[in-house]
Scaffold this active site. Structure first.
Site, PDB file in Angstrom:
ATOM      1  N   TYR A  45      20.039  30.642  39.774  1.00 35.30           N
ATOM      2  CA  TYR A  45      18.890  30.798  38.875  1.00 35.30           C
ATOM      3  C   TYR A  45      19.218  31.825  37.780  1.00 35.30           C
ATOM      4  O   TYR A  45      18.663  31.786  36.692  1.00 35.30           O
ATOM      5  CB  TYR A  45      17.670  31.327  39.646  1.00 35.30           C
ATOM      6  CG  TYR A  45      16.881  30.321  40.453  1.00 35.30           C
ATOM      7  CD1 TYR A  45      17.303  28.995  40.588  1.00 35.30           C
ATOM      8  CD2 TYR A  45      15.699  30.693  41.087  1.00 35.30           C
ATOM      9  CE1 TYR A  45      16.566  28.091  41.350  1.00 35.30           C
ATOM     10  CE2 TYR A  45      14.949  29.790  41.834  1.00 35.30           C
ATOM     11  CZ  TYR A  45      15.391  28.496  41.971  1.00 35.30           C
ATOM     12  OH  TYR A  45      14.650  27.612  42.704  1.00 35.30           O
ATOM     13  N   CYS A  76      13.913  36.074  46.266  1.00 35.78           N
ATOM     14  CA  CYS A  76      14.857  36.029  45.155  1.00 35.78           C
ATOM     15  C   CYS A  76      14.383  37.004  44.085  1.00 35.78           C
ATOM     16  O   CYS A  76      13.222  36.938  43.652  1.00 35.78           O
ATOM     17  CB  CYS A  76      14.844  34.600  44.598  1.00 35.78           C
ATOM     18  SG  CYS A  76      15.754  34.374  43.077  1.00 35.78           S
ATOM     19  N   HIS A 187      21.336  37.770  47.286  1.00 36.60           N
ATOM     20  CA  HIS A 187      22.649  37.269  47.733  1.00 36.60           C
ATOM     21  C   HIS A 187      23.610  38.415  48.097  1.00 36.60           C
ATOM     22  O   HIS A 187      24.484  38.248  48.940  1.00 36.60           O
ATOM     23  CB  HIS A 187      23.326  36.448  46.620  1.00 36.60           C
ATOM     24  CG  HIS A 187      22.887  35.019  46.539  1.00 36.60           C
ATOM     25  ND1 HIS A 187      21.660  34.650  46.073  1.00 36.60           N
ATOM     26  CD2 HIS A 187      23.546  33.862  46.839  1.00 36.60           C
ATOM     27  CE1 HIS A 187      21.567  33.325  46.079  1.00 36.60           C
ATOM     28  NE2 HIS A 187      22.703  32.816  46.546  1.00 36.60           N
TER      29      HIS A 187
HETATM   30  N1  DGL Z   1      19.276  35.452  45.072  1.00 36.78           N
HETATM   31  C1  DGL Z   1      18.848  35.487  43.739  1.00 36.78           C
HETATM   32  C2  DGL Z   1      18.311  36.825  43.314  1.00 36.78           C
HETATM   33  O1  DGL Z   1      17.916  37.583  44.156  1.00 36.78           O
HETATM   34  C3  DGL Z   1      19.473  34.743  42.653  1.00 36.78           C
HETATM   35  C4  DGL Z   1      20.893  34.366  42.593  1.00 36.78           C
HETATM   36  C5  DGL Z   1      21.017  33.276  41.535  1.00 36.78           C
HETATM   37  O2  DGL Z   1      20.588  32.165  41.834  1.00 36.78           O
HETATM   38  O3  DGL Z   1      21.490  33.545  40.435  1.00 36.78           O
HETATM   39  O4  DGL Z   1      18.239  37.139  42.150  1.00 36.78           O
END
Ligand code: DGL
Length: 266
Positions: A45, A76, A187
């Protein structure tokens, strides 16, 4: 009320990142039922535009809304930054919890010298939200923000050990001699050991998942929604990506065996 308590907590992320929260929730709140959706097909994202992030996050949230849940955790950071308001405004009274404020609360108690590094996706760093909030709390702090756009795709491929790339990406921060590093992408705790190796033992690294889980627990208690039962929670998984790959990587992150996820195309 008893039935309400047994409803699931829903979590979504662009992919595997939200599992770092699920892992912590399983430890702290073992009776809770959890439904997880990884939008792996659309990860990352963090490289997308504001509108794309809002649309994807809304679709994920409303898919989960139909599942008889008691609360939604936006697992996220990127989606929390851009889509929290939009989702909570249209969530028909169901509670929505984001990942940002619980982690910010931990920054100052843990940072000695107030030389604070923040790593996150491009979109999160671009929003400047963490930087502004940290400086609003303490204008004398030094904040060094760095986008690490290769990290989430690497983790989505199941590569958790790529120290060379982690070092390369963190080089601008290594030079700043920070004392504290906030992992502002769900992540990143998956590669925390390698981040530590790259940035140095002396830097305190914050994986905010415990603080976020505590916030969730406090919320559930206040709302009388905490499942205090003695049975272990049930877990249900959905992915918009490859189901077999999801199972393999999710088991590695969670450290438990899971059922094969159901494929849902958002
Ligand atoms: N896990 C996500 C976050 O906390 C996003 C990682 C991604 O999809 O770019 O921002």
């Amino acid at each position: 009320m008893a039935d309400k308590v047994k409803k699931a907590i829903a979590i979504f992320d662009s992919g595997f990142g939200g599992l770092t929260l699920m892992r912590q929730i399983i430890k702290t709140l073992p009776s809770e039922n959890i439904i997880y959706f990884g939008d792996n097909l659309n990860a990352p994202y963090g490289d997308k535009s504001k509108n794309e992030i809002i649309n994807l996050a809304k679709k994920a949230a409303f898919f989960l809304y139909q599942k008889d849940i008691k609360a939604l955790l936006i697992g996220c950071n990127t989606a929390s930054v851009y889509a929290y308001d939009e989702i909570s405004r249209h969530f028909f009274g169901l509670p929505v919890i984001d990942v940002i404020s619980p982690s910010l609360k931990m920054v100052f108690p843990l940072s000695k010298d107030k030389k604070i590094g923040v790593i996150a996706t491009k979109a999160t760093i671009y929003s400047q939200l963490y930087r502004k909030q940290i400086l609003a709390y303490n204008p004398t702090a030094q904040v060094f923000s760095l986008a690490c756009p290769t990290f989430a795709p690497m983790i989505e491929r199941g590569e958790f050990e790529n120290l060379k790339e982690i070092k390369r990406a963190l080089l601008p921060l290594i030079k700043k001699k920070i004392d504290f590093l906030l992992l502002a992408c769900t992540h990143y705790p998956i590669i925390q050991e390698k981040i530590k190796e790259a940035i140095g033992e002396e830097v305190t690294i914050l994986d905010p998942s415990s603080a976020i889980t505590l916030e969730l627990e406090n919320f559930l208690k206040r709302a009388q929604l905490k499942n205090e039962g003695s049975l272990r929670g049930r877990y249900e998984f959905y992915t918009s990506g490859d189901a077999v790959k999801f199972k393999t990587i999710a088991e590695k992150i969670l450290g438990i065996k899971i059922n094969i996820p159901i494929v849902y195309l958002s």
